[in-house]
Design a protein around this motif. Structure first.
Motif, PDB file in Angstrom:
ATOM      1  N   ALA A   1       0.844  -1.205   0.000  1.00  0.00           N
ATOM      2  CA  ALA A   1       0.000   0.000   0.000  1.00  0.00           C
ATOM      3  C   ALA A   1       0.880   1.256   0.000  1.00  0.00           C
ATOM      4  CB  ALA A   1      -0.913  -0.015   1.215  1.00  0.00           C
ATOM      5  N   PRO A   2       0.365   2.366  -0.539  1.00  0.00           N
ATOM      6  CA  PRO A   2       1.172   3.593  -0.623  1.00  0.00           C
ATOM      7  C   PRO A   2       1.273   4.311   0.711  1.00  0.00           C
ATOM      8  CG  PRO A   2      -1.056   4.002  -1.380  1.00  0.00           C
ATOM      9  CD  PRO A   2      -0.986   2.526  -1.076  1.00  0.00           C
ATOM     10  N   GLY A   3       2.304   5.152   0.867  1.00  0.00           N
ATOM     11  CA  GLY A   3       2.367   6.073   1.991  1.00  0.00           C
ATOM     12  C   GLY A   3       1.266   7.107   1.829  1.00  0.00           C
ATOM     13  N   LEU A   4       0.773   7.640   2.930  1.00  0.00           N
ATOM     14  CA  LEU A   4      -0.334   8.604   2.865  1.00  0.00           C
ATOM     15  C   LEU A   4       0.044   9.889   3.579  1.00  0.00           C
ATOM     16  CD1 LEU A   4      -3.326   6.228   3.698  1.00  0.00           C
ATOM     17  CD2 LEU A   4      -2.634   7.061   1.439  1.00  0.00           C
ATOM     18  N   ASP A   5      -0.438  11.026   3.046  1.00  0.00           N
ATOM     19  CA  ASP A   5      -0.213  12.321   3.699  1.00  0.00           C
ATOM     20  C   ASP A   5      -1.257  12.512   4.797  1.00  0.00           C
ATOM     21  OD1 ASP A   5       1.672  12.763   1.763  1.00  0.00           O
ATOM     22  OD2 ASP A   5       0.308  13.936   0.484  1.00  0.00           O
ATOM     23  N   GLY A   6      -0.854  13.243   5.847  1.00  0.00           N
ATOM     24  CA  GLY A   6      -1.830  13.574   6.875  1.00  0.00           C
ATOM     25  C   GLY A   6      -1.243  13.434   8.253  1.00  0.00           C
ATOM     26  N   THR A   7      -1.698  14.295   9.149  1.00  0.00           N
ATOM     27  CA  THR A   7      -1.196  14.231  10.521  1.00  0.00           C
ATOM     28  C   THR A   7      -2.150  13.450  11.418  1.00  0.00           C
ATOM     29  OG1 THR A   7      -2.244  16.336  10.982  1.00  0.00           O
ATOM     30  CG2 THR A   7       0.075  16.408  10.339  1.00  0.00           C
ATOM     31  N   THR A   8      -3.308  13.050  10.872  1.00  0.00           N
ATOM     32  CA  THR A   8      -4.237  12.192  11.618  1.00  0.00           C
ATOM     33  C   THR A   8      -4.698  11.091  10.667  1.00  0.00           C
ATOM     34  OG1 THR A   8      -6.213  13.371  10.886  1.00  0.00           O
ATOM     35  CG2 THR A   8      -5.132  14.196  12.891  1.00  0.00           C
ATOM     36  N   MET A   9      -5.285  10.039  11.219  1.00  0.00           N
ATOM     37  CA  MET A   9      -5.789   8.974  10.350  1.00  0.00           C
ATOM     38  C   MET A   9      -7.008   9.436   9.556  1.00  0.00           C
ATOM     39  SD  MET A   9      -3.801   6.545  10.055  1.00  0.00           S
ATOM     40  CE  MET A   9      -4.737   5.325   9.157  1.00  0.00           C
ATOM     41  N   LEU A  10      -7.747  10.427  10.055  1.00  0.00           N
ATOM     42  CA  LEU A  10      -8.856  10.981   9.259  1.00  0.00           C
ATOM     43  C   LEU A  10      -8.300  11.682   8.016  1.00  0.00           C
ATOM     44  CD1 LEU A  10     -11.532  12.482  11.694  1.00  0.00           C
ATOM     45  CD2 LEU A  10     -11.929  10.805   9.869  1.00  0.00           C
ATOM     46  N   GLU A  11      -7.178  12.417   8.170  1.00  0.00           N
ATOM     47  CA  GLU A  11      -6.569  13.089   7.006  1.00  0.00           C
ATOM     48  C   GLU A  11      -5.976  12.057   6.044  1.00  0.00           C
ATOM     49  OE1 GLU A  11      -5.300  17.172   9.382  1.00  0.00           O
ATOM     50  OE2 GLU A  11      -3.721  16.014   8.391  1.00  0.00           O
ATOM     51  N   ARG A  12      -5.323  11.039   6.589  1.00  0.00           N
ATOM     52  CA  ARG A  12      -4.758  10.003   5.699  1.00  0.00           C
ATOM     53  C   ARG A  12      -5.875   9.262   4.952  1.00  0.00           C
ATOM     54  NH1 ARG A  12      -0.382   6.840   9.382  1.00  0.00           N
ATOM     55  NH2 ARG A  12       1.232   8.415   9.510  1.00  0.00           N
ATOM     56  N   ARG A  13      -6.991   9.044   5.651  1.00  0.00           N
ATOM     57  CA  ARG A  13      -8.142   8.384   5.014  1.00  0.00           C
ATOM     58  C   ARG A  13      -8.634   9.226   3.834  1.00  0.00           C
ATOM     59  NH1 ARG A  13     -13.635   9.385   6.863  1.00  0.00           N
ATOM     60  NH2 ARG A  13     -15.077   7.691   6.340  1.00  0.00           N
TER      61      ARG A  13
ATOM     62  N   GLY B   1     -11.514  -5.247   5.279  1.00  0.00           N
ATOM     63  CA  GLY B   1     -10.122  -5.427   5.672  1.00  0.00           C
ATOM     64  C   GLY B   1      -9.520  -4.175   6.270  1.00  0.00           C
ATOM     65  N   ALA B   2      -8.200  -4.191   6.366  1.00  0.00           N
ATOM     66  CA  ALA B   2      -7.494  -3.047   6.940  1.00  0.00           C
ATOM     67  C   ALA B   2      -6.085  -3.008   6.353  1.00  0.00           C
ATOM     68  CB  ALA B   2      -7.423  -3.168   8.458  1.00  0.00           C
ATOM     69  N   ILE B   3      -5.564  -1.792   6.227  1.00  0.00           N
ATOM     70  CA  ILE B   3      -4.169  -1.608   5.823  1.00  0.00           C
ATOM     71  C   ILE B   3      -3.420  -1.112   7.052  1.00  0.00           C
ATOM     72  CG2 ILE B   3      -2.610  -0.475   4.190  1.00  0.00           C
ATOM     73  CD1 ILE B   3      -4.956  -0.003   2.330  1.00  0.00           C
ATOM     74  N   LEU B   4      -2.238  -1.697   7.290  1.00  0.00           N
ATOM     75  CA  LEU B   4      -1.428  -1.318   8.451  1.00  0.00           C
ATOM     76  C   LEU B   4      -0.562  -0.107   8.117  1.00  0.00           C
ATOM     77  CD1 LEU B   4      -0.142  -4.843   9.576  1.00  0.00           C
ATOM     78  CD2 LEU B   4      -2.260  -3.667  10.222  1.00  0.00           C
ATOM     79  N   TYR B   5      -0.549   0.885   8.996  1.00  0.00           N
ATOM     80  CA  TYR B   5       0.302   2.076   8.839  1.00  0.00           C
ATOM     81  C   TYR B   5       0.973   2.376  10.168  1.00  0.00           C
ATOM     82  CZ  TYR B   5      -1.496   3.211   4.220  1.00  0.00           C
ATOM     83  OH  TYR B   5      -1.774   3.161   2.887  1.00  0.00           O
TER      84      TYR B   5
ATOM     85  N   ALA C   1      -1.359   2.071  13.297  1.00  0.00           N
ATOM     86  CA  ALA C   1      -2.599   2.675  12.777  1.00  0.00           C
ATOM     87  C   ALA C   1      -3.270   1.693  11.824  1.00  0.00           C
ATOM     88  CB  ALA C   1      -2.285   3.977  12.062  1.00  0.00           C
ATOM     89  N   PHE C   2      -4.609   1.694  11.821  1.00  0.00           N
ATOM     90  CA  PHE C   2      -5.378   0.872  10.871  1.00  0.00           C
ATOM     91  C   PHE C   2      -6.191   1.801   9.974  1.00  0.00           C
ATOM     92  CE2 PHE C   2      -6.149  -2.913  14.062  1.00  0.00           C
ATOM     93  CZ  PHE C   2      -4.794  -3.215  14.054  1.00  0.00           C
ATOM     94  N   LEU C   3      -6.087   1.571   8.665  1.00  0.00           N
ATOM     95  CA  LEU C   3      -7.021   2.201   7.724  1.00  0.00           C
ATOM     96  C   LEU C   3      -7.979   1.104   7.277  1.00  0.00           C
ATOM     97  CD1 LEU C   3      -7.720   4.754   5.949  1.00  0.00           C
ATOM     98  CD2 LEU C   3      -6.458   3.586   4.134  1.00  0.00           C
ATOM     99  N   PHE C   4      -9.247   1.251   7.609  1.00  0.00           N
ATOM    100  CA  PHE C   4     -10.225   0.206   7.273  1.00  0.00           C
ATOM    101  C   PHE C   4     -10.663   0.359   5.823  1.00  0.00           C
ATOM    102  CE2 PHE C   4     -10.700   0.944  11.861  1.00  0.00           C
ATOM    103  CZ  PHE C   4     -10.315  -0.317  12.289  1.00  0.00           C
ATOM    104  N   ILE C   5     -10.692  -0.763   5.112  1.00  0.00           N
ATOM    105  CA  ILE C   5     -11.194  -0.763   3.738  1.00  0.00           C
ATOM    106  C   ILE C   5     -12.338  -1.766   3.668  1.00  0.00           C
ATOM    107  CG2 ILE C   5      -9.153   0.090   2.511  1.00  0.00           C
ATOM    108  CD1 ILE C   5      -8.234  -2.784   2.082  1.00  0.00           C
ATOM    109  N   GLU C   6     -13.421  -1.366   3.051  1.00  0.00           N
ATOM    110  CA  GLU C   6     -14.619  -2.196   3.004  1.00  0.00           C
ATOM    111  C   GLU C   6     -15.270  -1.999   1.641  1.00  0.00           C
ATOM    112  OE1 GLU C   6     -15.921  -3.280   6.305  1.00  0.00           O
ATOM    113  OE2 GLU C   6     -14.458  -2.180   7.470  1.00  0.00           O
ATOM    114  N   THR C   7     -16.251  -2.848   1.346  1.00  0.00           N
ATOM    115  CA  THR C   7     -17.036  -2.624   0.127  1.00  0.00           C
ATOM    116  C   THR C   7     -17.780  -1.289   0.234  1.00  0.00           C
ATOM    117  OG1 THR C   7     -18.773  -3.961   1.129  1.00  0.00           O
ATOM    118  CG2 THR C   7     -17.366  -5.050  -0.484  1.00  0.00           C
ATOM    119  N   SER C   8     -18.033  -0.825   1.458  1.00  0.00           N
ATOM    120  CA  SER C   8     -18.797   0.420   1.649  1.00  0.00           C
ATOM    121  C   SER C   8     -17.919   1.668   1.634  1.00  0.00           C
ATOM    122  CB  SER C   8     -19.542   0.348   2.981  1.00  0.00           C
ATOM    123  OG  SER C   8     -18.649   0.026   4.015  1.00  0.00           O
ATOM    124  N   GLY C   9     -16.629   1.537   1.561  1.00  0.00           N
ATOM    125  CA  GLY C   9     -15.752   2.709   1.630  1.00  0.00           C
ATOM    126  C   GLY C   9     -14.694   2.472   2.690  1.00  0.00           C
TER     127      GLY C   9
END
Ligand code: PYC
Length: 333
Positions: free
Chosen positions: A25-37, A63-67, A77-85
């Motif tokens: 998975a790519p690196g993400l910009d943001g100082t919070t997980m809401l910004e990275r999302r 699922g989830a991507i580990l950061y 950190a977990f970024l959740f990925i689902e069929t719903s978004g």
């Protein structure tokens, strides 16, 4: 873009799938997980659709991507990925991701048996039981959950006029309790619930506004929680949670259980120290507990914890190649 490879550990939590992306998975910009999302959704949503939808996933895939964590007080950190978004929080996803991350040595918790997780919804603390190399239980202490609104009257195609409550447990849930036009989820097949839910969700979102009072980025009703009498002697209640376009959660749904506990607490049916055992459509159980009271935007809230188990089902190296495969980014039928 061409060929991309994602290294995943597949498993399930109490019956519902969890695909943990460990590399690719790519690196993400943001100082919070809401910004990275927000960055992920803007630039990389094809990864979610490719990994979650057919032909690499299916209606229930999640699922989830580990950061690395964005906060000093979290281990991962977990970024959740689902069929719903990308859900702000996912309970069954957290239980499964913690299980697979610990069993595969993907994270070093500062405190043995405790993993602090940075999620878009906030900080989650997971306490896990390790027997040999196997994680046999995860109990997550969730973000504060609260009853958002009660007695919303609406119409549901297939049922007629109904009344719902809406509660937040990491996502917003419309809770359909027994009433004149809906007695019990057991009177319906999963296909019936899938047919009725999207229209009900659309109507509730069109006629109301649901937003987290302290995190305005978290908004919109995403899930319908159909209720029923338990079939297991140890359960207090049963539920079928609809999410995405066609999914009924096979687990008892962690954020849904949290939302329902907040609803019960607000109505005086649960208090701090009480347990709440929730049964899923397939009979699996989450063990909820009211840890404490809280307040969100001036509304009374609870801090719920949820315990469940997960198992790994396999290692999966998934290729997404949009030069070679016209369905690289997934499809919905
Ligand atoms: O366990 O929170 C949960 C969840 C959300 C959607 C599916 N499962």
């Amino acid at each position: 873009m061409a060929r991309n490879r994602f290294f995943c550990i597949d498993g399930h939590t109490c019956g519902n799938p969890v695909r943990v992306v460990t590399r690719g998975a790519p690196g993400l910009d943001g100082t919070t997980m809401l910004e990275r999302r927000a960055h992920f959704l803007a630039d990389y949503d094809w990864i979610r659709t490719g990994l979650m939808f057919e032909p690499r996933g299916h209606d229930m895939m999640s699922g989830a991507i580990l950061y690395p964590s964005t906060r000093d007080d979290c281990d991962i950190a977990f970024l959740f990925i689902e069929t719903s978004g990308c859900l702000p929080m996912c309970g069954h996803g957290t239980i499964g991701t913690v299980t697979m991350a610990i069993e595969n040595g993907l994270v070093n918790p500062r405190e043995p048996g405790v993993l602090a997780i940075d999620t878009p919804a906030g900080r989650i603390v997971a306490r896990y039981r390790l027997e040999g190399r196997k994680v046999t239980e995860v109990r997550l202490t969730n973000v504060p959950a609260f009853l958002h609104s009660t007695g919303i009257q609406t119409h549901c195609e297939g049922l007629g006029d109904i009344t719902v409550d809406v509660a937040y447990g990491g996502n917003f849930y419309a809770i359909v309790d027994p009433q004149e036009n809906f007695k019990d989820m057991a009177d319906f097949t999963a296909a019936d619930l899938v047919r009725m839910s999207p229209g009900l969700r659309d109507r509730l979102n069109a006629e109301n506004s649901f937003a987290h009072p302290e995190k305005p980025e978290i908004k919109g009703l995403s899930h319908i929680l159909w209720t029923g009498a338990p079939t297991k002697p140890e359960a207090h209640a049963r539920n079928a949670v609809f999410y995405g376009d066609k999914a009924i959660d096979r687990s008892p749904c962690g954020t849904g259980t949290s939302a329902r506990m907040a609803q019960w607490a607000a109505k005086g049916h649960l208090k701090p120290g009480d347990d709440f055992v929730h049964e899923s459509i397939i009979g699996s159980l989450f063990h909820g507990h009211v840890e404490a009271t809280a307040e969100v935007g001036g509304k009374p809230a609870i801090i719920p914890s949820i315990a469940g188990w997960a198992v790994e089902t396999g290692l999966n190296t998934i290729t997404i190649d949009d030069e070679e495969d016209p369905f690289a980014h997934g499809f919905v039928v």
